[in-house]
Design a protein around this motif. Sequence first.
Motif, PDB file in Angstrom:
ATOM      1  N   GLN A   1     -22.872  46.446  89.166  1.00 17.45           N
ATOM      2  CA  GLN A   1     -23.000  46.075  90.581  1.00 17.45           C
ATOM      3  C   GLN A   1     -24.331  46.548  91.147  1.00 17.45           C
ATOM      4  OE1 GLN A   1     -21.353  44.152  92.382  1.00 17.45           O
ATOM      5  NE2 GLN A   1     -21.494  44.700  94.539  1.00 17.45           N
ATOM      6  N   HIS A   2     -24.610  47.831  91.040  1.00 15.33           N
ATOM      7  CA  HIS A   2     -25.867  48.382  91.557  1.00 15.33           C
ATOM      8  C   HIS A   2     -26.548  49.260  90.512  1.00 15.33           C
ATOM      9  CE1 HIS A   2     -24.970  46.805  95.498  1.00 15.33           C
ATOM     10  NE2 HIS A   2     -23.854  47.496  95.586  1.00 15.33           N
ATOM     11  N   HIS A   3     -26.214  49.094  89.253  1.00 15.11           N
ATOM     12  CA  HIS A   3     -26.884  49.856  88.195  1.00 15.11           C
ATOM     13  C   HIS A   3     -27.014  48.970  86.957  1.00 15.11           C
ATOM     14  CE1 HIS A   3     -22.791  50.405  86.648  1.00 15.11           C
ATOM     15  NE2 HIS A   3     -23.268  50.995  85.572  1.00 15.11           N
ATOM     16  N   THR A   4     -27.831  49.432  86.032  1.00 12.72           N
ATOM     17  CA  THR A   4     -28.107  48.690  84.805  1.00 12.72           C
ATOM     18  C   THR A   4     -28.155  49.671  83.651  1.00 12.72           C
ATOM     19  OG1 THR A   4     -29.515  47.184  86.108  1.00 12.72           O
ATOM     20  CG2 THR A   4     -29.680  47.038  83.711  1.00 12.72           C
ATOM     21  N   CYS A   5     -27.725  49.240  82.492  1.00 14.34           N
ATOM     22  CA  CYS A   5     -27.838  50.054  81.287  1.00 14.34           C
ATOM     23  C   CYS A   5     -28.433  49.221  80.155  1.00 14.34           C
ATOM     24  CB  CYS A   5     -26.475  50.589  80.854  1.00 14.34           C
ATOM     25  SG  CYS A   5     -25.769  51.799  82.002  1.00 14.34           S
ATOM     26  N   GLY A   6     -29.156  49.895  79.285  1.00 13.04           N
ATOM     27  CA  GLY A   6     -29.755  49.226  78.145  1.00 13.04           C
ATOM     28  C   GLY A   6     -29.519  50.006  76.865  1.00 13.04           C
ATOM     29  N   LEU A   7     -29.299  49.287  75.784  1.00 12.90           N
ATOM     30  CA  LEU A   7     -29.096  49.876  74.463  1.00 12.90           C
ATOM     31  C   LEU A   7     -30.368  49.713  73.654  1.00 12.90           C
ATOM     32  CD1 LEU A   7     -27.157  51.002  72.204  1.00 12.90           C
ATOM     33  CD2 LEU A   7     -26.661  48.595  71.665  1.00 12.90           C
ATOM     34  N   THR A   8     -30.896  50.817  73.109  1.00 12.90           N
ATOM     35  CA  THR A   8     -32.119  50.755  72.327  1.00 12.90           C
ATOM     36  C   THR A   8     -31.818  50.429  70.864  1.00 12.90           C
ATOM     37  OG1 THR A   8     -32.167  53.080  71.654  1.00 12.90           O
ATOM     38  CG2 THR A   8     -33.091  52.531  73.826  1.00 12.90           C
ATOM     39  N   THR A   9     -32.856  50.150  70.129  1.00 10.27           N
ATOM     40  CA  THR A   9     -32.704  49.830  68.712  1.00 10.27           C
ATOM     41  C   THR A   9     -32.253  51.021  67.888  1.00 10.27           C
ATOM     42  OG1 THR A   9     -35.069  50.230  68.405  1.00 10.27           O
ATOM     43  CG2 THR A   9     -34.385  47.953  68.797  1.00 10.27           C
ATOM     44  N   THR A  10     -32.360  52.229  68.449  1.00  6.18           N
ATOM     45  CA  THR A  10     -31.909  53.436  67.748  1.00  6.18           C
ATOM     46  C   THR A  10     -30.489  53.842  68.130  1.00  6.18           C
ATOM     47  OG1 THR A  10     -32.909  54.840  69.443  1.00  6.18           O
ATOM     48  CG2 THR A  10     -34.263  54.304  67.515  1.00  6.18           C
ATOM     49  N   GLY A  11     -29.820  53.035  68.980  1.00  6.60           N
ATOM     50  CA  GLY A  11     -28.450  53.325  69.355  1.00  6.60           C
ATOM     51  C   GLY A  11     -28.297  54.228  70.560  1.00  6.60           C
ATOM     52  N   ASP A  12     -29.393  54.534  71.252  1.00  9.78           N
ATOM     53  CA  ASP A  12     -29.325  55.314  72.487  1.00  9.78           C
ATOM     54  C   ASP A  12     -29.066  54.390  73.667  1.00  9.78           C
ATOM     55  OD1 ASP A  12     -29.922  57.869  71.365  1.00  9.78           O
ATOM     56  OD2 ASP A  12     -32.026  57.277  71.228  1.00  9.78           O
ATOM     57  N   VAL A  13     -28.371  54.899  74.676  1.00  6.38           N
ATOM     58  CA  VAL A  13     -28.143  54.152  75.905  1.00  6.38           C
ATOM     59  C   VAL A  13     -28.896  54.820  77.043  1.00  6.38           C
ATOM     60  CG1 VAL A  13     -26.433  53.485  77.636  1.00  6.38           C
ATOM     61  CG2 VAL A  13     -25.913  53.205  75.215  1.00  6.38           C
TER      62      VAL A  13
END
Length: 550
Positions: A402-414
């Motif tokens: 809703q008001h935030h975003t998350c991304g997953l990196t190629t190393t498996g970190d969020v």
Amino acid sequence: MRGAFVLLLGSALVLGCADSSSPGDTTTKPVLAIVDGAHGGNSHFYFFPPMVAAPGPTGTFDGSLAPSVEICVWHTVAEVCGASLAIYNTTTGPGSESVRVDAAEELYIVNWHTGEILDNVPLGANEVYRIRVLVGTKELGHADVAVAGSMRELKNVDTDEFVPVMDGRTLPIKFRIEVGALVEAETLSGGQHHTCVLTTTGDAYCWGYNFLGQVGIGTGTWTEPSPLQVTGGHLFEVVTAGEHHSCGLTPSGNAYCWGYNLWGQLGIGVRTIQEPTPLPVTGGHTYQAVSAAEHHTCALTSSGDAYCWGNNEVGQLGNGSWGGTWPDYLEPTPLLVTGGHTFVTVSAGGSHTCGFRSAGDAYCWGHNFFGQLGIGTATLLPEPSPVQVTGGHVFRSVSGGQHHTCGLTTTGDVFCWGHNGYGQLGTGTVTYQEPTPLLVTGSYIYQSVSAGRDHTCGLTTTGDAYCWGRNVAGQLGTGAKTDCESAPAPVTGGHTFQAVSAGEFHTCGLTTTWDVYCWGYNGFGQLGTGTVTDYGGTPQFALNVNPGMP
């Protein structure tokens, strides 16, 4: 969403853990030539040498599938395969070739004898040949072939973009499929008060709040607490649930949407109150991904162009404009996102949208009051064109809440950014806003992440689900209702998941045995258990989506 898995989202603004109230196309750009887990595609599918460099996958090999390999002439302008030169499966193929499992190397292999399949007719020097790997109708990845007539030409092929093939020679096609590859696209999606899922045969089922036809059963009803098949007879490979509407994508790339359409979020060219039956999105584009949000929808063509439609009050459509007088900022027809970017996937959040490119750099646009665009600062005015997320991270999926975003990196970190009033960024603390990507606490290695309204869930490479953020309805699955949890907490029940999707006040997961479990608020039957009882914080069985299982 996919990928990452995209979900939504309500309209009321809540600001802190102390609030424990109950929830009531035409393009001339070149296509991406190699698409697999090492080249911006399905993170559970990889090509192997000699086609590409060794990718170093980390998942569990799945040797139980029956993949097929198609070789066709690729028409880059129309973005379609022409006549197939060869189709290999696990039993038949041109000559004596078929797709077989190399158990020792944990991969699949088939040899393309170029002279054999073309009856010794030379490959066309001006043609583009595409190698497609499919399981059923679902394409897991593809690679485009550059034909070389000599060794000198062969050495000049850009192997980051094309697979080199010497005319008349044999190319071993080696690839690895890992557990989770078939659900890499969005096959499970939680909306505000409804949920949708795909069976392994491509049938869509939805349940929950249906007053505006978002369940897609041909009529609007108050609530449908048991899973019901979406009407229209379409087979989908992607399904996405927004606030009060849903969309699906067929294997041929056609997008259909259904439900609430006052904002033009169905993309059918006109605004209506509701459409309880799937209708085709206008524009004639061939899509590879679609993401439904609060009052807008975005999709990605097979060439990587992003199109959005619906509400554009705060620039969430990304066409360079925003606002105005109602209803002038409503767009019921897909509009091209500006900037000339070629995206790998796109994820629509509450009033913002994000996507990432093959290089792993993410871009966002739209509402940024809470820093949900990740550009290092929160702004009062929206950003109606894509702006790059700060931090230099290499992402393989993004998910807009809703008001935030998350991304997953190629190393498996969020990494997460934006509103953090309920700890939905997973940093171990509760803050008002964080406009720069911050690492989610804990030492887990994730394979996917899903941002809901005020909570987030991640799935580790071992199939364990963790959630964090607001928990007033038990949407974190910890077995308790709390104001919030600012660090990842394990979902109870001991299930091994292959997908997880965070909605508004509920969450659903798909296990490795194809069972769907949901937890959290159930006042509209969004858990799919056949009742509207509020079960709280433990996973409840909804349905099995594999018709082939006993």
